[in-house]
Design a protein around this motif. Sequence first.
Motif, PDB file in Angstrom:
ATOM      1  N   LYS A  34      69.472 -34.691 -26.921  1.00 31.33           N
ATOM      2  CA  LYS A  34      70.903 -34.680 -27.224  1.00 31.33           C
ATOM      3  C   LYS A  34      71.730 -35.147 -26.034  1.00 31.33           C
ATOM      4  N   GLY A  35      71.172 -35.047 -24.827  1.00 30.80           N
ATOM      5  CA  GLY A  35      71.858 -35.490 -23.621  1.00 30.80           C
ATOM      6  C   GLY A  35      71.061 -36.554 -22.900  1.00 30.80           C
ATOM      7  N   LEU A  36      71.240 -36.617 -21.592  1.00 31.63           N
ATOM      8  CA  LEU A  36      70.514 -37.580 -20.768  1.00 31.63           C
ATOM      9  C   LEU A  36      69.338 -36.896 -20.083  1.00 31.63           C
ATOM     10  N   PRO A  37      68.316 -37.649 -19.712  1.00 35.18           N
ATOM     11  CA  PRO A  37      67.129 -37.035 -19.080  1.00 35.18           C
ATOM     12  C   PRO A  37      67.472 -36.298 -17.788  1.00 35.18           C
ATOM     13  N   GLY A  38      66.819 -35.152 -17.607  1.00 34.77           N
ATOM     14  CA  GLY A  38      66.894 -34.439 -16.335  1.00 34.77           C
ATOM     15  C   GLY A  38      68.190 -33.737 -16.042  1.00 34.77           C
ATOM     16  N   GLU A  39      69.017 -33.449 -17.071  1.00 30.86           N
ATOM     17  CA  GLU A  39      70.314 -32.838 -16.810  1.00 30.86           C
ATOM     18  C   GLU A  39      70.450 -31.423 -17.333  1.00 30.86           C
ATOM     19  N   ALA A  40      69.373 -30.847 -17.846  1.00 28.82           N
ATOM     20  CA  ALA A  40      69.427 -29.470 -18.339  1.00 28.82           C
ATOM     21  C   ALA A  40      68.505 -28.603 -17.496  1.00 28.82           C
ATOM     22  N   THR A  41      67.505 -27.984 -18.092  1.00 30.57           N
ATOM     23  CA  THR A  41      66.637 -27.067 -17.359  1.00 30.57           C
ATOM     24  C   THR A  41      65.966 -27.740 -16.172  1.00 30.57           C
ATOM     25  N   SER A  42      65.604 -29.015 -16.312  1.00 31.55           N
ATOM     26  CA  SER A  42      64.897 -29.711 -15.231  1.00 31.55           C
ATOM     27  C   SER A  42      65.780 -30.009 -14.029  1.00 31.55           C
ATOM     28  N   TYR A  43      67.087 -29.830 -14.165  1.00 30.53           N
ATOM     29  CA  TYR A  43      67.986 -30.048 -13.035  1.00 30.53           C
ATOM     30  C   TYR A  43      68.066 -28.813 -12.143  1.00 30.53           C
ATOM     31  N   GLY A  44      68.120 -27.639 -12.765  1.00 27.00           N
ATOM     32  CA  GLY A  44      68.439 -26.430 -12.007  1.00 27.00           C
ATOM     33  C   GLY A  44      67.240 -25.576 -11.683  1.00 27.00           C
ATOM     34  N   ASN A  45      66.525 -25.905 -10.633  1.00 25.45           N
ATOM     35  CA  ASN A  45      65.401 -25.075 -10.190  1.00 25.45           C
ATOM     36  C   ASN A  45      65.207 -25.285  -8.705  1.00 25.45           C
ATOM     37  N   ALA A  46      64.252 -24.597  -8.135  1.00 27.66           N
ATOM     38  CA  ALA A  46      64.038 -24.676  -6.692  1.00 27.66           C
ATOM     39  C   ALA A  46      63.290 -25.932  -6.272  1.00 27.66           C
ATOM     40  N   GLY A  47      62.808 -26.718  -7.233  1.00 25.49           N
ATOM     41  CA  GLY A  47      62.162 -27.984  -6.897  1.00 25.49           C
ATOM     42  C   GLY A  47      60.827 -27.834  -6.204  1.00 25.49           C
ATOM     43  N   VAL A  48      60.073 -26.781  -6.555  1.00 23.80           N
ATOM     44  CA  VAL A  48      58.792 -26.532  -5.898  1.00 23.80           C
ATOM     45  C   VAL A  48      57.663 -26.769  -6.890  1.00 23.80           C
ATOM     46  N   ILE A  49      56.634 -27.473  -6.444  1.00 25.07           N
ATOM     47  CA  ILE A  49      55.400 -27.663  -7.208  1.00 25.07           C
ATOM     48  C   ILE A  49      54.407 -26.671  -6.636  1.00 25.07           C
ATOM     49  N   GLU A  50      54.270 -25.547  -7.306  1.00 24.19           N
ATOM     50  CA  GLU A  50      53.541 -24.406  -6.750  1.00 24.19           C
ATOM     51  C   GLU A  50      52.033 -24.559  -6.928  1.00 24.19           C
ATOM     52  N   ARG A  51      51.309 -24.483  -5.838  1.00 26.33           N
ATOM     53  CA  ARG A  51      49.856 -24.414  -5.934  1.00 26.33           C
ATOM     54  C   ARG A  51      49.409 -22.979  -6.194  1.00 26.33           C
ATOM     55  N   GLU A  52      50.168 -22.020  -5.716  1.00 24.32           N
ATOM     56  CA  GLU A  52      49.741 -20.618  -5.766  1.00 24.32           C
ATOM     57  C   GLU A  52      50.424 -19.862  -6.902  1.00 24.32           C
ATOM     58  N   GLY A  53      50.887 -20.569  -7.941  1.00 21.16           N
ATOM     59  CA  GLY A  53      51.598 -19.904  -9.027  1.00 21.16           C
ATOM     60  C   GLY A  53      50.688 -19.225 -10.026  1.00 21.16           C
ATOM     61  N   PHE A  54      49.597 -18.647  -9.540  1.00 16.07           N
ATOM     62  CA  PHE A  54      48.648 -17.994 -10.436  1.00 16.07           C
ATOM     63  C   PHE A  54      48.872 -16.482 -10.510  1.00 16.07           C
ATOM     64  N   TYR A  55      50.044 -16.017 -10.115  1.00 12.25           N
ATOM     65  CA  TYR A  55      50.398 -14.612 -10.270  1.00 12.25           C
ATOM     66  C   TYR A  55      51.626 -14.547 -11.170  1.00 12.25           C
ATOM     67  N   PRO A  56      51.547 -13.885 -12.318  1.00 10.68           N
ATOM     68  CA  PRO A  56      52.628 -13.974 -13.304  1.00 10.68           C
ATOM     69  C   PRO A  56      53.820 -13.095 -12.956  1.00 10.68           C
ATOM     70  N   ILE A  57      54.906 -13.289 -13.705  1.00 11.74           N
ATOM     71  CA  ILE A  57      56.001 -12.334 -13.701  1.00 11.74           C
ATOM     72  C   ILE A  57      55.486 -11.060 -14.362  1.00 11.74           C
ATOM     73  N   VAL A  58      55.586  -9.924 -13.685  1.00 12.39           N
ATOM     74  CA  VAL A  58      54.987  -8.690 -14.208  1.00 12.39           C
ATOM     75  C   VAL A  58      56.071  -7.668 -14.540  1.00 12.39           C
ATOM     76  N   PHE A  59      55.739  -6.822 -15.487  1.00 15.71           N
ATOM     77  CA  PHE A  59      56.636  -5.717 -15.844  1.00 15.71           C
ATOM     78  C   PHE A  59      56.543  -4.650 -14.754  1.00 15.71           C
ATOM     79  N   PRO A  60      57.668  -4.195 -14.210  1.00 13.10           N
ATOM     80  CA  PRO A  60      57.615  -3.206 -13.128  1.00 13.10           C
ATOM     81  C   PRO A  60      57.056  -1.873 -13.623  1.00 13.10           C
TER      82      PRO A  60
END
Length: 416
Positions: A34-60
Amino acid sequence: MDKYDAIVLGAGIVGVSAAIHLLRRNRSVLLLDKGLPGEATSYGNAGVIEREGFYPIVFPRGLGELYRIARNEEARLNYNRRFLPRLAPWLLKLRKATGQRGIDAYAEAMNPILSHAAAEHGSLAGKSRAVEFFRGTGWLKGYRSIASFEAGTKAHLALADHFGVRYQVLSNHEIVDLEPDLSPVFARAVLWPESVSVSSPGGVTKAHARLFELMGGAFAQGDAQSLRRENDLWVVDRASGPATAPDVVVALGPWSMDLLAPMGYRLPFAVKRGYHQHFRPRGDAALDRPVVDVDHGYVLTPMRQGYRITSGIEFDERDAPPTPIQIERIMPQARALFPLGDAIEREPWMGARPCFPDSRPIVGPAPKHPGLWLDFGHGHLGFTLGPATGRLLAEQITREMPFVDPAPFSALRFGR
């Protein structure tokens, strides 16, 4: 009516990557957004390609942490109390999915694809002339006390050792030696040198979208909600008229269920909202890599637009008005960490992350409809995984041998 081999719905990093990988396999592809490429979710993040992202968001689970969350005064997490009854079933699934067995299963499922993430980004960046955005300086996760370091890293570092992922634990003095313009507020930090970051995730996505068109792909603006089935083909509407294809990919991120729910899909899906804002540095202060203030739940990362502060998680209706209270809570801590000057934008930017309770995306066929393919639910790893899951999906569509096992990312793990 134009005919294609595949239509990809959604022009973020996930959809653009899938579209390129299908083109590479000699498929004709229409990319629709509906818009142009790269202007929604892909725009707003820390810009990191995580190698160690094998630990999930956990419930406290700790009583102290649950008490702090209940007060709703955390910078890491904010929520609309009126939204909690609707979110409660998903939170219960999150709690079940993030016990020790769930954490181990997540790590085993994610490590193979995370080990390819940086290389898959590099494969696209070399062709799209996006290499200038990339830096191989890793990223730094800082802890303000020895206690928080020990509590927050024990399990994660054990997984890193298990998978052979490099890291370096830094003392207070070593942190400042590495990043001289940081104030000495961290007692310990972990440097993850195999992770890669970029100075503009939106810029990377736009560069890949240009590559897609140079390769012969077609981009059009249109409404994914127009998708329908006609004579064994999928049809979508564009301004220039309808287009058809035997295969269609849903890569709509936080909007994916708007399309899929009316088609009969009942997936345990939630959206995590988040904010960012850019600031000028004071004087000639600089950072060479993203820095995470783990105790206060934000990332400070150098971007082309300025120094970007990204907030933690907010739970509310996806389209509810912004409530950037987390940025306000973060700022005193961020200014004490690094010499930030004036804000560049008047108001923080708000975006959303599509998430399943087991923190894994769906990458593969939709169970109920032939030719319907799903590539969404990446949570905080959308930018990290976009090129890799694009390849994995394209390999399934074209019946190639997948480069990693697609079973952990199947929609069937949630039933039919």
